[in-house]
Enzyme design. Structure first.
Site, PDB file in Angstrom:
ATOM      1  N   HIS A  73       5.464  13.843  43.085  1.00 21.34           N
ATOM      2  CA  HIS A  73       5.810  13.036  44.255  1.00 21.34           C
ATOM      3  C   HIS A  73       6.747  13.803  45.184  1.00 21.34           C
ATOM      4  CE1 HIS A  73       8.036   9.489  46.148  1.00 21.34           C
ATOM      5  NE2 HIS A  73       6.781   9.343  46.534  1.00 21.34           N
TER       6      HIS A  73
ATOM      7  N   GLU B 170       1.983  15.644  45.928  1.00 20.29           N
ATOM      8  CA  GLU B 170       1.965  14.556  46.912  1.00 20.29           C
ATOM      9  C   GLU B 170       2.959  14.876  48.006  1.00 20.29           C
ATOM     10  OE1 GLU B 170       3.277  10.714  48.784  1.00 20.29           O
ATOM     11  OE2 GLU B 170       4.469  12.220  47.716  1.00 20.29           O
TER      12      GLU B 170
ATOM     13  N   ASP C 147       4.179  13.514  52.300  1.00 19.50           N
ATOM     14  CA  ASP C 147       4.045  12.611  53.433  1.00 19.50           C
ATOM     15  C   ASP C 147       3.888  13.450  54.694  1.00 19.50           C
ATOM     16  OD1 ASP C 147       5.138  10.101  51.887  1.00 19.50           O
ATOM     17  OD2 ASP C 147       6.598  11.694  51.577  1.00 19.50           O
TER      18      ASP C 147
ATOM     19  N   HIS D  26       8.957  12.465  54.978  1.00 14.93           N
ATOM     20  CA  HIS D  26       8.727  11.062  54.651  1.00 14.93           C
ATOM     21  C   HIS D  26       9.252  10.100  55.716  1.00 14.93           C
ATOM     22  CE1 HIS D  26       9.782   7.138  52.859  1.00 14.93           C
ATOM     23  NE2 HIS D  26       8.641   7.295  52.207  1.00 14.93           N
TER      24      HIS D  26
END
Length: 257
Positions: free
Chosen positions: A14, A41, A43, A56
């Site tokens: 993440h 992962e 953003d 993010h």
């Protein structure tokens, strides 16, 4: 090299492994890859000059030494900003730096959809990507612009899947609009994931990926329930859990260009 081509559950870092290195930076991605993870992962946010950066929040205040909304800065200006001592990178840079990894990309704003399609216009790159975190229509548009990309369920279909599982009613066929469901283990103190969600999703060919899980007991419980992937800020602990269960598929050499 397509997304989730091997059998068994997948381990996903993440934000690159936000508990181990500055989130969404090349340093974080590199540390996860060094641990042997195949899946990262991140953003994405759109800059003033319409570049996608791995970030993010809507503003850069929380994690960096800069101030203001991401969209008020150019990508070059953000390059001078530091997140825990590390520069903010573009999505294109991250994809190029780790050519043997697969990326789960959380699309944080509608305007990022067209920009993402441009970054992954090469089918070989698009096949490495699973986009999530957007409404169904936005993800449908992304699939039109980049037919080789993978996507998770959009918010409407995901809400329907979760609602049906919690109400113990049959999941409707129309929910099967994507191959993956990215389900939060909880939102705040409210539990979202339930074990019975897995068979309902699998009945429609949907793989269940759960986020964000940082403690080994919950990781084991989710794997016992049959989930197809776990997203964690602690890829080191997730790796140990996978190793203990004989599920680990290490990245191998040459993961980074």
């Amino acid at each position: 090299m397509a997304y989730a081509t091997h059998s068994g559950p997948i381990a996903i870092a993440h934000r690159g492994g936000a508990a181990l290195a500055p989130e969404n930076t090349l340093a974080a991605f590199g540390r996860a890859v060094a641990l042997g993870l195949r899946y990262l992962e991140t953003d994405v946010r759109l800059t003033r000059d319409e570049q996608l950066v791995c970030f993010h929040d809507a503003t850069i205040d929380r994690v960096s030494d800069g101030r203001g909304p991401v969209g008020r800065h150019t990508a070059e200006e953000l390059r001078a900003v530091r997140v825990g001592g590390e520069p903010i990178c573009t999505l294109a840079e991250a994809l190029a730096a780790f050519p043997r990894t697969r990326f789960t990309i959380d699309v944080k704003e509608p305007a990022a959809v067209d920009a993402l399609a441009a970054v992954i216009r090469d089918p070989a790159v698009a096949r490495r990507v699973c986009a999530a975190g957007a409404w169904d229509g936005q993800l449908a548009r992304l699939r039109e612009l980049a037919p080789d990309v993978h996507t998770a369920l959009g918010w409407r279909t995901l809400t329907t899947l979760v609602g049906c599982s919690r109400a113990r009613v049959r999941v409707p066929q129309w929910v099967r609009r994507a191959a993956y469901a990215h389900v939060p283990v909880r939102l705040g103190r409210l539990p979202v994931f339930a074990d019975r969600l897995v068979p309902g999703a699998h009945a429609h060919g949907i793989k269940v990926i759960v986020w964000t899980v940082d403690d080994p007991p919950t990781m084991h419980r989710l794997l016992d329930a049959g989930v197809d992937g776990i997203i964690s800020d602690r890829p080191d602990l997730l790796r140990e859990v996978f190793l203990s269960r004989g599920l680990w598929h290490p990245m191998g050499e040459g993961a980074r260009a």
